[in-house]
Enzyme design. Structure first.
Site, short mmCIF file in Angstrom:
data_model
loop_
_atom_site.label_atom_id
_atom_site.label_comp_id
_atom_site.label_asym_id
_atom_site.label_seq_id
_atom_site.Cartn_x
_atom_site.Cartn_y
_atom_site.Cartn_z
N ASP A 18 42.61 16.11 56.09
CA ASP A 18 43.30 15.77 54.84
C ASP A 18 42.39 15.15 53.80
OD1 ASP A 18 45.63 16.66 56.08
OD2 ASP A 18 46.08 14.67 56.86
N LYS A 38 40.30 19.32 51.26
CA LYS A 38 39.55 20.58 51.38
C LYS A 38 40.18 21.68 50.53
CE LYS A 38 40.27 20.24 55.79
NZ LYS A 38 40.77 18.85 55.95
N GLY A 61 47.29 21.60 56.57
CA GLY A 61 48.11 21.65 55.36
C GLY A 61 47.16 21.38 54.20
N HIS A 62 46.83 22.39 53.43
CA HIS A 62 45.85 22.26 52.34
C HIS A 62 46.59 22.34 51.00
CE1 HIS A 62 42.37 23.66 55.19
NE2 HIS A 62 43.00 22.58 55.59
N GLN A 114 41.16 20.69 59.44
CA GLN A 114 41.00 19.41 60.14
C GLN A 114 39.71 18.71 59.67
OE1 GLN A 114 41.97 22.33 62.46
NE2 GLN A 114 43.86 21.78 61.46
P1 GDP Z 1 43.29 18.97 53.06
O1 GDP Z 1 44.08 19.15 54.32
O2 GDP Z 1 41.91 18.49 53.34
O3 GDP Z 1 43.30 20.17 52.17
O4 GDP Z 1 44.01 17.78 52.26
P2 GDP Z 1 45.60 17.59 52.05
O5 GDP Z 1 46.06 18.58 51.05
O6 GDP Z 1 46.32 17.54 53.35
O7 GDP Z 1 45.64 16.11 51.51
C1 GDP Z 1 44.98 15.73 50.37
C2 GDP Z 1 46.02 15.18 49.37
O8 GDP Z 1 45.37 14.49 48.35
C3 GDP Z 1 46.83 16.26 48.69
O9 GDP Z 1 48.12 15.76 48.40
C4 GDP Z 1 46.05 16.50 47.41
O10 GDP Z 1 46.85 17.00 46.35
C5 GDP Z 1 45.59 15.12 47.08
N1 GDP Z 1 44.31 14.99 46.38
C6 GDP Z 1 43.20 15.76 46.48
N2 GDP Z 1 42.19 15.25 45.76
C7 GDP Z 1 42.69 14.13 45.18
C8 GDP Z 1 42.12 13.14 44.32
O11 GDP Z 1 40.94 13.15 43.97
N3 GDP Z 1 42.95 12.10 43.94
C9 GDP Z 1 44.24 12.01 44.33
N4 GDP Z 1 44.96 10.98 43.90
N5 GDP Z 1 44.80 12.94 45.14
C10 GDP Z 1 44.03 13.97 45.56
P1 IMO Z 2 44.05 19.57 57.66
O1 IMO Z 2 43.37 20.91 57.73
C1 IMO Z 2 45.03 15.81 59.66
C2 IMO Z 2 45.75 15.99 63.99
C3 IMO Z 2 47.15 15.72 64.47
C4 IMO Z 2 46.86 15.15 65.84
C5 IMO Z 2 45.65 15.96 66.31
C6 IMO Z 2 46.02 17.14 67.20
O2 IMO Z 2 45.25 19.56 56.80
O3 IMO Z 2 43.06 18.51 57.34
P2 IMO Z 2 47.15 19.50 66.81
O4 IMO Z 2 48.44 19.89 66.14
O5 IMO Z 2 45.96 20.13 66.19
O6 IMO Z 2 47.20 19.70 68.29
O7 IMO Z 2 47.04 17.91 66.58
O8 IMO Z 2 45.03 16.44 65.12
N1 IMO Z 2 45.64 17.07 62.96
C7 IMO Z 2 45.41 16.84 61.67
N2 IMO Z 2 45.29 15.68 60.98
N3 IMO Z 2 44.85 17.00 59.03
C8 IMO Z 2 44.93 18.16 59.72
O9 IMO Z 2 44.62 19.35 59.16
C9 IMO Z 2 45.26 18.13 61.09
N4 IMO Z 2 45.45 19.06 62.05
C10 IMO Z 2 45.66 18.40 63.19
O10 IMO Z 2 47.81 14.81 63.63
O11 IMO Z 2 46.43 13.82 65.72
MG MG Z 3 45.91 18.49 55.17
#
Ligand code: GDP
Ligand code: IMO
Ligand code: MG
Length: 420
Positions: free
Chosen positions: A13, A16, A40-41, A222
């Protein structure tokens, strides 16, 4: 041309999705190489907000080819819903996407096994997203899995039934109630939908694209601290989230790897169980969660929050050979008087600069403190507009890690990005 890789350096998270969407403007090919719908991106652009789980984050760029590689595991039900949402946004996803025949399928019974295994672990549960990730990779490595290429063969249903029966037999050891028919009809319908996509030998496709002079951007899911080998095992996911995983997950030689973009938040988060040395349990942690909207993009669970951890970050940089750092969510720290960064750990009364082996180790971080900038970063568009306190924080991270921070993100939108 080169295979450049974007990957998370923390516990996932990091942002990416946003960065791949930003960089996709300059990459004709975007490829996912591992993980599945546990990812979840999130992407924010032109007033749209979308969370992608399976489809690469380059899908909204007109001329990009998106590839789901062999290292990914795919749930047809989640894939279908995701594609239908993208199509509703007016994006011709079928034309922009190719899927590897060797991508493994997540069956409804994989999800049931995930829930049964987690339930049996009780208090030591991993905190899995319950998407069937571990059981699907277990079947892959155990040489029992079903792959997308199998859906094109006439005996697919009998192969599916055989694996389902194996799963039902396996589940007998668990005191776990379930319906073996759960989601089956929807899953089979989604498999039909999947058949209409461009299912290819993606290792040939990627290498041909590289050979014809196209740059490929590999999109990690991840993060390094969740890697099956180098994360805080067993509190990890079941795939190789690191740079080397891009080679095996796409079928590309390491000699093609070019830039390695390592993404980290200006602080840390973790969702699920497992060690988190710099976790903050007080109001400050709550404020980071609130300001950063730190709730899982896949499960909605509140993310644990903590200060930046340079021991973990340096480890991730080493494992991946990071060439460029990307710092995300800097704006989230705008309101704090003091910003802390862990520079080492105290374990058993001794100072350590390396990650401890055991997940039960009592780790006390040693912090360096920085004055907060107490200014709104989110509207800055050039480096010159950033406050000096913030730039000192950036410089310190660069000095400690020995790697330049090439991109600073100051908000979720595509436009809230400063490329240095
Ligand atoms: P990913 O899994 O690495 O793609 O990241 P996620 O989408 O799960 O979580 C990142 C969260 O931070 C999302 O809600 C993005 O919209 C948000 N986000 C990304 N970059 C920034 C930033 O620079 N500032 C803020 N406030 N939010 C951001
Ligand atoms: P993105 O790509 C954050 C965590 C889960 C759990 C562990 C194992 O959005 O960054 P799994 O379902 O893979 O067997 O869970 O890994 N986990 C993540 N945490 N971002 C993710 O993906 C994750 N995918 C799995 O919360 O601790
Ligand atoms: Mg994510």
């Amino acid at each position: 041309m080169t295979l450049d890789v974007v990957l998370g350096l923390q516990w996932g998270d990091e942002g990416k999705g946003k960065i791949v969407d930003v960089l996709a403007d300059t990459y004709p090919v975007i490829a996912r190489f591992q993980g599945g719908p546990n990812a979840g991106h999130s992407l924010h652009f032109e007033g749209n907000k979308i969370v992608l789980h399976t489809v690469p984050s380059g899908v909204f760029r007109q001329n990009a080819t998106n590839i789901i590689g062999n290292g990914v595991v795919l749930d047809p039900i989640i894939f279908k819903k995701e594609c239908e949402t993208i199509v509703k946004m007016g994006v011709p996803v079928r034309e922009r996407l190719a899927i590897s025949k060797k991508t493994h399928l997540i069956l409804p019974t994989h999800r049931i096994i995930d829930a049964a295994q987690e339930g049996a672990k009780g208090a030591s549960k991993i905190g899995s997203t319950l998407k069937g990730i571990a059981p699907t990779y277990e079947d892959k490595i155990g040489r029992n899995g079903l792959r997308i290429g199998d859906i094109l063969a006439p005996d697919f249903i009998s192969k599916y039934n055989a694996l389902k029966e194996k799963h039902i037999a396996y589940l007998k050891q668990y005191d776990f109630e379930y319906d073996p028919m759960q989601d089956e009809a929807e899953w089979l319908e989604a498999v039909e939908y999947l058949r209409s996509f461009n299912i290819v030998d993606s290792e040939y496709l990627v290498n041909e694209l590289l050979g014809s002079g196209k740059k490929v951007l590999a999109e990690g899911a991840q993060g390094t601290m969740l890697d099956v080998d180098f994360g805080s095992y067993p509190f990890v996911t079941s795939s190789s989230t690191i740079c080397a995983g891009a080679c095996t997950g796409l079928g590309v030689s390491p000699k093609h790897v070019g830039r390695v973009y390592g993404i980290f938040k200006a602080y840390c988060t973790r969702v699920g169980s497992g060690p988190f040395p710099t976790e903050i349990f007080d109001e400050t942690g709550e404020e980071i969660r609130r300001r950063g909207f730190e709730f899982g993009a896949t499960t909605g669970r509140p993310r644990r929050t903590g200060w930046l951890d340079l021991v973990a970050l340096k480890y991730a940089i080493m494992i991946n050979g990071v060439t460029d750092l990307i710092m995300m969510k800097s704006d989230v720290l705008d309101t704090f008087d003091t910003i802390k960064v862990a520079t080492s750990y105290i374990v058993d009364g001794k100072n350590h600069s390396q990650m401890p082996y055991g997940v039960d180790a009592e780790v006390t971080p040693v912090y360096r403190e920085f004055p907060g900038w107490k200014r709104d970063l989110s509207k800055a568009r050039k480096e010159e507009e950033l406050p000096s306190e913030f730039l000192s924080y950036v410089k310190f991270i660069e000095q400690e890690t020995g790697v330049s921070i090439k991109i600073i993100s100051i908000g979720p939108d595509r436009d809230q990005t400063i490329i240095r």
